[in-house]
Design an enzyme around this catalytic site. Structure first.
Site, short mmCIF file in Angstrom:
data_model
loop_
_atom_site.label_atom_id
_atom_site.label_comp_id
_atom_site.label_asym_id
_atom_site.label_seq_id
_atom_site.Cartn_x
_atom_site.Cartn_y
_atom_site.Cartn_z
N HIS A 73 47.43 -20.66 50.57
CA HIS A 73 48.48 -19.78 51.12
C HIS A 73 48.61 -19.89 52.63
O HIS A 73 49.34 -19.13 53.24
CB HIS A 73 48.20 -18.31 50.78
CG HIS A 73 47.84 -18.04 49.35
ND1 HIS A 73 46.54 -18.07 48.88
CD2 HIS A 73 48.61 -17.77 48.27
CE1 HIS A 73 46.52 -17.81 47.60
NE2 HIS A 73 47.75 -17.63 47.18
N ASP A 126 5.78 -43.01 45.24
CA ASP A 126 5.67 -43.63 43.92
C ASP A 126 5.52 -45.15 44.08
O ASP A 126 6.39 -45.92 43.67
CB ASP A 126 6.90 -43.28 43.07
CG ASP A 126 6.74 -43.74 41.62
OD1 ASP A 126 5.79 -44.52 41.35
OD2 ASP A 126 7.54 -43.35 40.76
N HIS A 137 5.73 -47.74 40.93
CA HIS A 137 6.89 -48.26 40.20
C HIS A 137 7.40 -49.59 40.76
O HIS A 137 8.20 -50.26 40.12
CB HIS A 137 8.02 -47.23 40.18
CG HIS A 137 8.92 -47.25 41.38
ND1 HIS A 137 8.52 -46.81 42.62
CD2 HIS A 137 10.20 -47.65 41.54
CE1 HIS A 137 9.52 -46.94 43.49
NE2 HIS A 137 10.56 -47.46 42.85
N HIS A 150 11.08 -52.84 40.03
CA HIS A 150 11.81 -53.75 40.93
C HIS A 150 11.35 -55.19 40.81
O HIS A 150 11.49 -55.95 41.76
CB HIS A 150 11.69 -53.26 42.37
CG HIS A 150 12.23 -51.88 42.58
ND1 HIS A 150 13.53 -51.53 42.29
CD2 HIS A 150 11.64 -50.73 43.03
CE1 HIS A 150 13.72 -50.24 42.57
NE2 HIS A 150 12.58 -49.74 43.01
N ASP A 178 16.38 -48.27 39.92
CA ASP A 178 15.80 -46.93 39.87
C ASP A 178 16.63 -45.97 39.03
O ASP A 178 16.11 -45.29 38.15
CB ASP A 178 15.70 -46.35 41.30
CG ASP A 178 14.56 -46.97 42.08
OD1 ASP A 178 13.47 -47.13 41.52
OD2 ASP A 178 14.76 -47.27 43.27
FE1 FES Z 1 44.87 -18.06 49.93
FE2 FES Z 1 43.20 -19.66 51.23
S1 FES Z 1 45.03 -18.86 51.93
S2 FES Z 1 43.04 -18.99 49.20
FE FE Z 2 12.54 -47.74 43.59
#
Ligand code: FES
Ligand code: FE
Length: 434
Positions: free
Chosen positions: A107, A208, A211, A216, A366
């Protein structure tokens, strides 16, 4: 068989080295985390160099609340909720940009770069006594910069971010501020989603090392430069994990001994000179011996520095953003020293994302496994069987007393001590002792 019911349960059993699977799949636990962890800790929002000029902004999450992080006309950092005070619409719909004002698309309520309300566009219908200054976008109550990283917190009473990072700074700072100019983010972060809990990423980066050689194996075998320099199996003995009581931690993997001399010159020589101006000798020594460091600042900011080319090391920041019990959003930033040459920065950026971007060769390995583990764990049968962190247990009460640096240090690097300590901290916050 150990059964961990969800309600009132003991999710983390440090003594037994077990953590309930619920912790990694349950939406109820996820909602509790948002309140007890993400509303109570510092969260990373952006790097200063992402918004250098007045009017620059990025949209980020603090917990799961979306915030605009902006630089106002005076050059001051601002962070406020990205949800209109009228009917809640996202006032800013772009990921990043430069704006004089933020106009709500619903708005037309209009806010300035500090989040203050300028006009509702229908001000003529407002009651005379309405206080426009009370209708601004809610500010993030705490906003601080640590070595270029902008952190925010919803808890107004939280300790300063430098105290929150604490002694862990000794290990972290060489990757955030090792030159007079500091680090620079080289491009907008990659952003993608993974079907797993945010802690899976945080744990993977805190420590880790187990792994690497299985997950890898593909890229390590295919890339001879990387393979020659890695030597993970032998290097683990010389390497270590760092644990801080605040939940931070990292794993440092040093280059294996016995490699050709040039293998140990991992940074460009001109940058090496600059580092010496800023870092302590102990930090300099750490930097020069490093093959790779990975770490996590509790709860969900991780970092990695690794070789991405013959003489290029990339610093990568990672954020594991919670989305649900079984999903997270990942952001990945690539950084380099501001003093580096344009050519060096361009190489680091390209090769860094090649390895660790959304489609990076390591990332693909991963994330597929993290999603697979989540899928296989998220049912009432699997959830009766806790995850094993048993390889932490023989080391947990035996830190390396001889180590000179701060925090608790554990050797070797390929155990689960840092992960279990991360979970210990998580458990303390989730289940505080009455
Ligand atoms: Fe109405 Fe932002 S102006 S929700
Ligand atoms: Fe990794």
């Amino acid at each position: 068989m150990t059964v961990y019911p969800v309600a009132g349960s003991k999710w983390v059993d440090v003594q037994k080295g077990e953590v309930s699977r619920d912790v990694f799949v349950d939406d109820g636990i996820y909602h509790t985390e948002l309140e007890k962890i993400f509303n109570k800790t510092w969260g990373f929002l952006a790097h200063e160099t992402e918004i250098p000029a007045p009017g620059d902004y990025v949209v980020r999450k603090l917990g799961i609340a979306e915030v605009v992080v902006a630089r106002d006309r005076q050059g001051k950092l601002q962070a406020f909720l990205n949800s209109c005070r009228h009917r809640g619409a996202q006032v800013c719909r772009a990921d990043s940009g430069n704006a004089r004002n933020f106009v709500c698309p619903y708005h037309g309520w209009t806010y300035d770069q500090t989040g203050a309300l300028l006009t509702t566009t229908f001000d003529k219908h407002l009651p005379k006594d309405v206080d426009m200054s009370a209708l601004g976008l809610p500010k993030v109550p705490r906003l601080e910069v640590y070595k270029g990283l902008i952190f925010g917190a919803w808890d107004a009473d939280i300790v300063p971010v430098a105290s929150y990072i604490g002694d862990f700074a000794w290990y972290l700072d060489p990757f955030l501020s090792r030159s007079p100019g500091g680090m620079e983010v080289l491009a907008p972060p990659h952003r993608w989603r993974a079907k797993c809990n945010w802690k899976v990423g945080a744990l993977n980066f805190v420590g880790d090392a187990q792994h690497i050689l299985t997950t890898h194996v593909g890229p390590l075998t295919l890339d001879p430069v990387r393979a020659a320099r890695s030597g993970f199996a032998t290097a683990a003995e010389n390497s270590f994990q760092v644990v801080d009581e605040r939940g931070h931690g990292c794993t440092l993997t040093y280059l294996a001994p016995g490699l050709p001399e040039e293998a140990y010159q991992t940074h460009p020589k001109d940058l090496d000179q600059i580092y010496r101006e800023t870092l302590q000798p102990g930090q300099m020594e750490m930097l020069n011996r490093l093959r790779v460091i990975v770490g996590t600042i509790f709860p969900n900011l991780s970092f990695i520095e690794t070789q991405v080319g013959p003489a290029e090391k990339a610093v990568i920041m990672r954020q594991w953003q919670p989305v649900s019990g079984t999903e997270m959003e990942i952001r990945s930033w690539i950084l380099a020293e501001r003093e580096a040459t344009p050519e060096y920065k361009s190489n680091v950026l390209r090769k860094g994302f090649h390895n660790f971007g959304a489609a990076g060769v390591f990332e693909q390995d991963d994330v597929e496994l993290w999603a697979s583990a989540t899928l296989a764990s998220d049912n009432t049968i699997a959830r009766q069987f806790p995850y094993s962190f048993h390889t932490a247990l023989p080391y947990l009460n035996n830190p390396d007393e001889a180590h000179q640096g701060p925090c608790k240090v554990f050797r070797p690097a390929d155990t689960e001590v840092a992960q279990l300590e991360f979970m210990r901290r998580w458990g303390q916050l989730m289940e505080p002792i009455a």
